[in-house]
Write a protein that holds these residues in place. Structure first.
Motif, PDB file in Angstrom:
ATOM      1  N   ASN A 199      10.238   5.800  15.263  1.00  0.00           N
ATOM      2  CA  ASN A 199      10.605   7.012  14.535  1.00  0.00           C
ATOM      3  C   ASN A 199       9.531   7.283  13.483  1.00  0.00           C
ATOM      4  O   ASN A 199       8.558   6.526  13.358  1.00  0.00           O
ATOM      5  CB  ASN A 199      12.004   6.894  13.933  1.00  0.00           C
ATOM      6  N   VAL A 200       9.689   8.330  12.718  1.00  0.00           N
ATOM      7  CA  VAL A 200       8.638   8.766  11.798  1.00  0.00           C
ATOM      8  C   VAL A 200       8.302   7.679  10.783  1.00  0.00           C
ATOM      9  O   VAL A 200       7.124   7.371  10.533  1.00  0.00           O
ATOM     10  CB  VAL A 200       9.061  10.067  11.079  1.00  0.00           C
ATOM     11  N   GLU A 201       9.315   7.076  10.194  1.00  0.00           N
ATOM     12  CA  GLU A 201       9.058   6.083   9.155  1.00  0.00           C
ATOM     13  C   GLU A 201       8.479   4.795   9.738  1.00  0.00           C
ATOM     14  O   GLU A 201       7.561   4.200   9.160  1.00  0.00           O
ATOM     15  CB  GLU A 201      10.345   5.786   8.389  1.00  0.00           C
ATOM     16  N   GLN A 202       8.999   4.363  10.869  1.00  0.00           N
ATOM     17  CA  GLN A 202       8.439   3.185  11.539  1.00  0.00           C
ATOM     18  C   GLN A 202       6.979   3.406  11.906  1.00  0.00           C
ATOM     19  O   GLN A 202       6.138   2.514  11.741  1.00  0.00           O
ATOM     20  CB  GLN A 202       9.243   2.861  12.794  1.00  0.00           C
ATOM     21  N   ASP A 203       6.680   4.604  12.385  1.00  0.00           N
ATOM     22  CA  ASP A 203       5.309   4.916  12.774  1.00  0.00           C
ATOM     23  C   ASP A 203       4.379   4.931  11.563  1.00  0.00           C
ATOM     24  O   ASP A 203       3.230   4.460  11.642  1.00  0.00           O
ATOM     25  CB  ASP A 203       5.271   6.274  13.486  1.00  0.00           C
ATOM     26  N   LYS A 204       4.870   5.428  10.439  1.00  0.00           N
ATOM     27  CA  LYS A 204       4.078   5.398   9.209  1.00  0.00           C
ATOM     28  C   LYS A 204       3.773   3.964   8.815  1.00  0.00           C
ATOM     29  O   LYS A 204       2.629   3.624   8.458  1.00  0.00           O
ATOM     30  CB  LYS A 204       4.844   6.110   8.088  1.00  0.00           C
ATOM     31  N   GLY A 205       4.782   3.094   8.898  1.00  0.00           N
ATOM     32  CA  GLY A 205       4.574   1.687   8.578  1.00  0.00           C
ATOM     33  C   GLY A 205       3.633   1.017   9.551  1.00  0.00           C
ATOM     34  O   GLY A 205       2.802   0.179   9.159  1.00  0.00           O
ATOM     35  N   TYR A 206       3.742   1.373  10.826  1.00  0.00           N
ATOM     36  CA  TYR A 206       2.875   0.789  11.849  1.00  0.00           C
ATOM     37  C   TYR A 206       1.419   1.166  11.605  1.00  0.00           C
ATOM     38  O   TYR A 206       0.517   0.333  11.740  1.00  0.00           O
ATOM     39  CB  TYR A 206       3.326   1.254  13.227  1.00  0.00           C
ATOM     40  N   LYS A 207       1.188   2.396  11.220  1.00  0.00           N
ATOM     41  CA  LYS A 207      -0.186   2.826  10.936  1.00  0.00           C
ATOM     42  C   LYS A 207      -0.764   2.067   9.732  1.00  0.00           C
ATOM     43  O   LYS A 207      -1.944   1.694   9.719  1.00  0.00           O
ATOM     44  CB  LYS A 207      -0.228   4.335  10.704  1.00  0.00           C
ATOM     45  N   LEU A 208       0.072   1.831   8.714  1.00  0.00           N
ATOM     46  CA  LEU A 208      -0.374   1.025   7.578  1.00  0.00           C
ATOM     47  C   LEU A 208      -0.661  -0.409   8.014  1.00  0.00           C
ATOM     48  O   LEU A 208      -1.651  -1.029   7.586  1.00  0.00           O
ATOM     49  CB  LEU A 208       0.693   1.029   6.480  1.00  0.00           C
ATOM     50  N   PHE A 209       0.200  -0.929   8.873  1.00  0.00           N
ATOM     51  CA  PHE A 209       0.018  -2.276   9.408  1.00  0.00           C
ATOM     52  C   PHE A 209      -1.299  -2.373  10.175  1.00  0.00           C
ATOM     53  O   PHE A 209      -2.071  -3.327   9.986  1.00  0.00           O
ATOM     54  CB  PHE A 209       1.198  -2.628  10.316  1.00  0.00           C
ATOM     55  N   GLN A 210      -1.570  -1.392  11.012  1.00  0.00           N
ATOM     56  CA  GLN A 210      -2.814  -1.399  11.785  1.00  0.00           C
ATOM     57  C   GLN A 210      -4.037  -1.277  10.875  1.00  0.00           C
ATOM     58  O   GLN A 210      -5.073  -1.879  11.130  1.00  0.00           O
ATOM     59  CB  GLN A 210      -2.801  -0.268  12.806  1.00  0.00           C
ATOM     60  N   ARG A 211      -3.902  -0.526   9.810  1.00  0.00           N
ATOM     61  CA  ARG A 211      -5.024  -0.325   8.889  1.00  0.00           C
ATOM     62  C   ARG A 211      -5.301  -1.573   8.053  1.00  0.00           C
ATOM     63  O   ARG A 211      -6.468  -1.949   7.862  1.00  0.00           O
ATOM     64  CB  ARG A 211      -4.707   0.850   7.953  1.00  0.00           C
ATOM     65  N   ASP A 212      -4.253  -2.231   7.573  1.00  0.00           N
ATOM     66  CA  ASP A 212      -4.427  -3.261   6.551  1.00  0.00           C
ATOM     67  C   ASP A 212      -4.126  -4.695   7.004  1.00  0.00           C
ATOM     68  O   ASP A 212      -4.576  -5.642   6.350  1.00  0.00           O
ATOM     69  CB  ASP A 212      -3.505  -2.967   5.351  1.00  0.00           C
ATOM     70  N   CYS A 213      -3.394  -4.878   8.084  1.00  0.00           N
ATOM     71  CA  CYS A 213      -2.832  -6.202   8.381  1.00  0.00           C
ATOM     72  C   CYS A 213      -3.320  -6.841   9.676  1.00  0.00           C
ATOM     73  O   CYS A 213      -3.285  -8.073   9.820  1.00  0.00           O
ATOM     74  CB  CYS A 213      -1.301  -6.129   8.427  1.00  0.00           C
ATOM     75  N   VAL A 214      -3.735  -6.040  10.662  1.00  0.00           N
ATOM     76  CA  VAL A 214      -3.987  -6.601  11.992  1.00  0.00           C
ATOM     77  C   VAL A 214      -5.203  -7.530  12.048  1.00  0.00           C
ATOM     78  O   VAL A 214      -5.327  -8.296  12.999  1.00  0.00           O
ATOM     79  CB  VAL A 214      -4.152  -5.486  13.061  1.00  0.00           C
ATOM     80  N   GLU A 300      -8.694  -6.367  -3.723  1.00  0.00           N
ATOM     81  CA  GLU A 300      -7.926  -6.809  -4.891  1.00  0.00           C
ATOM     82  C   GLU A 300      -6.466  -6.416  -4.767  1.00  0.00           C
ATOM     83  O   GLU A 300      -5.612  -6.982  -5.445  1.00  0.00           O
ATOM     84  CB  GLU A 300      -8.539  -6.226  -6.168  1.00  0.00           C
ATOM     85  N   GLY A 301      -6.186  -5.496  -3.920  1.00  0.00           N
ATOM     86  CA  GLY A 301      -4.811  -5.063  -3.689  1.00  0.00           C
ATOM     87  C   GLY A 301      -4.806  -3.772  -2.895  1.00  0.00           C
ATOM     88  O   GLY A 301      -5.747  -2.977  -2.965  1.00  0.00           O
ATOM     89  N   PHE A 302      -3.736  -3.574  -2.095  1.00  0.00           N
ATOM     90  CA  PHE A 302      -3.668  -2.356  -1.289  1.00  0.00           C
ATOM     91  C   PHE A 302      -3.013  -1.207  -2.037  1.00  0.00           C
ATOM     92  O   PHE A 302      -3.080  -0.055  -1.586  1.00  0.00           O
ATOM     93  CB  PHE A 302      -2.895  -2.645   0.007  1.00  0.00           C
ATOM     94  N   HIS A 303      -2.341  -1.489  -3.152  1.00  0.00           N
ATOM     95  CA  HIS A 303      -1.780  -0.459  -4.039  1.00  0.00           C
ATOM     96  C   HIS A 303      -0.895   0.528  -3.273  1.00  0.00           C
ATOM     97  O   HIS A 303      -1.131   1.740  -3.279  1.00  0.00           O
ATOM     98  CB  HIS A 303      -2.897   0.266  -4.793  1.00  0.00           C
ATOM     99  N   TYR A 304       0.131  -0.017  -2.625  1.00  0.00           N
ATOM    100  CA  TYR A 304       1.034   0.826  -1.851  1.00  0.00           C
ATOM    101  C   TYR A 304       1.956   1.636  -2.758  1.00  0.00           C
ATOM    102  O   TYR A 304       2.399   1.171  -3.817  1.00  0.00           O
ATOM    103  CB  TYR A 304       1.895  -0.036  -0.931  1.00  0.00           C
ATOM    104  N   THR A 305       2.270   2.834  -2.321  1.00  0.00           N
ATOM    105  CA  THR A 305       3.267   3.651  -2.994  1.00  0.00           C
ATOM    106  C   THR A 305       4.653   3.160  -2.585  1.00  0.00           C
ATOM    107  O   THR A 305       4.803   2.440  -1.584  1.00  0.00           O
ATOM    108  CB  THR A 305       3.117   5.123  -2.604  1.00  0.00           C
TER     109      THR A 305
END
Length: 331
Positions: A199-214, A300-305
Motif C-alpha cells: 500500500n502507499v505507506e508500505q511502499d514509502k517505507g520500502y523506498k526508504l529501506f532501499q535507499r538507506d538500509c539494503v 551521522e544520521g538519516f534524520h527521518y521525519t
C-alpha cells in the motif's frame, strides 16, 4: 576460549569425513532466494535426522541440570528469538552475554552468533551447550545420557542406521533440524515475487529501506551477513567481532541480523538495549555515535521525519511470516 578450541577440534573431525555436496530435497529452498551457503556435504540428510534434531532442540537433556533446552531461548512464536529479554536465562540463573538472536534461514549464513565465532552450521549447537552461562553441559555427558534412553537410541537408529550415539551425530541432527527453519512467505516475499503490492505507506517505507538500509540488509534475505559497527557506542564494553579476530579494526562490529519477523524479536541489538522498533529507527535517525570503526555505510544520521519513521515501521511489519511462526513442523 574453551569452547572455541573445542570447536576447532570438532571442525577437524567433520572436515575429515567431508564429501561432495548433495542435493537436499527435504529442504524447501525458495525460488527467489540465492543459493544456500550450507550444502550438507558431511552427512546424508533424511527426515529421521530432522525429527531427531527437533527432539533434541526441545529437550532440556542438553543442559547440565536438565532445566533448559535450545527452545527455552529460541521461541518459534518470536521467530526463534527470546522475546522480551535482553539476555537469556541459563543454568544456575546465569545471564547470557548477548541477546538471543533469532534462528531463521540459517543455511544461507556463513557465520553464526553476533561475533561470528562459529563458521559452520553443524557446530552452532556446541557453543551454547558448552557455555557455562547458558547450558553448561559436556558433550560426553550428553552422549551418555542419550544412550541410556531407549527412545533416543531408536531415533538415532532411524537417523543413522545404527544406534551408536556420538557428539558429532548430536550436532549433525541439530543442524538438520535448524536447516529447515526457513522463512520465505511473508507479505514482503509476495511483493518481491510480484504476487502482491505494497500500500502507499508500505511502499514509502520500502523506498526508504532501499535507499538507506539494503547495503547491509540485503534483499531478499535482509542481511549481507557481514559485520558492522552501527554507531551504538563511542567506546566498546563488548568488543564484538574483535574478540574473535583480535583485530582492532573490528572493535564494536557485530553481525548484521536479518530483519525477517523483526516485529516479533524485540528487544533489539546485540545487548537488547532497544525495546521497540521506534527506538531502533530513532537511533539510525539521530542517535548514531561516531567512532574509529563506524561503518562507512552510515552517515551521522538519516534524520527521518515522523512520517518517514512511521512508513519504515509499516514496511518492516510486512517482513513477518505467519507461516513460519505457526508451522507445526517446527514444534
Amino acid at each position: 576460549m574453551k569452547y572455541f578450541l573445542s570447536i576447532l577440534f570438532l571442525t577437524g573431525l567433520m572436515m575429515s569425513c567431508k564429501k561432495e555436496a548433495v542435493e537436499v530435497s527435504l529442504i524447501k529452498q525458495p525460488g527467489h532466494f540465492p543459493k544456500p551457503h550450507y550444502n550438507f556435504a558431511n552427512f546424508e540428510l533424511n527426515q529421521a535426522g530432522i525429527d531427531l534434531g527437533k527432539a533434541l532442540f526441545y529437550d532440556p537433556i542438553l543442559s547440565f541440570d536438565n532445566s533448559i533446552s535450545c527452545a527455552s531461548c529460541h521461541h518459534q512464536s518470536a521467530g526463534f528469538s527470546d522475546p522480551g529479554k535482553s539476555f537469556s536465562l541459563g543454568v544456575d540463573d546465569s545471564l547470557s552475554d548477548r541477546n538471543s538472536i533469532g534462528l531463521v534461514n540459517l543455511i544461507w549464513s556463513p557465520t553464526f552468533f553476533w561475533d561470528g565465532g562459529v563458521n559452520h552450521l553443524e557446530l552452532t549447537g556446541f557453543a551454547p551447550i558448552n557455555n557455562v552461562k547458558e547450558m553448561k553441559e559436556d558433550m560426553n555427558h550428553i552422549v551418555d545420557e542419550l544412550y541410556q534412553d531407549n527412545d533416543y537410541r531408536a531415533l538415532f537408529l532411524r537417523a543413522f542406521n545404527e544406534d551408536t550415539i556420538t557428539a558429532q551425530r548430536v550436532l549433525w541432527s541439530l543442524a538438520a533440524y535448524m536447516a529447515t527453519l526457513i522463512s520465505s512467505e511473508s507479505y514482503y516475499d509476495r511483493v518481491y515475487k510480484g504476487e502482491a503490492s505494497f500500500n502507499v505507506e508500505q511502499d514509502k517505507g520500502y523506498k526508504l529501506f532501499q535507499r538507506d538500509c539494503v547495503s547491509c540488509h540485503t534483499e531478499p534475505l535482509t542481511s549481507n551477513y557481514n559485520f558492522e559497527n552501527n554507531g551504538l557506542d563511542e567506546e566498546f564494553e563488548d568488543l564484538g567481532r574483535a574478540q574473535i579476530t583480535l583485530n582492532a579494526s573490528d572493535r564494536g562490529k557485530f553481525k548484521v541480523p536479518t530483519l525477517r519477523n523483526i516485529t516479533l524479536t524485540a528487544p533489539y541489538m546485540h545487548d537488547g538495549r532497544f525495546n521497540t522498533l521506534n527506538e531502533v529507527i530513532d537511533h539510525y535517525s539521530d542517535g548514531i555515535k561516531m567512532s574509529a570503526t563506524l561503518s562507512n555505510k552510515l552517515p551521522e544520521g538519516f534524520h527521518y521525519t515522523p512520517s518517514e519513521k512511521k512508513a519504515l515501521i509499516k514496511f518492516l511489519e510486512t517482513l513477518v511470516d505467519p507461516f513460519f511462526v505457526q508451522n507445526p513442523d517446527f514444534n
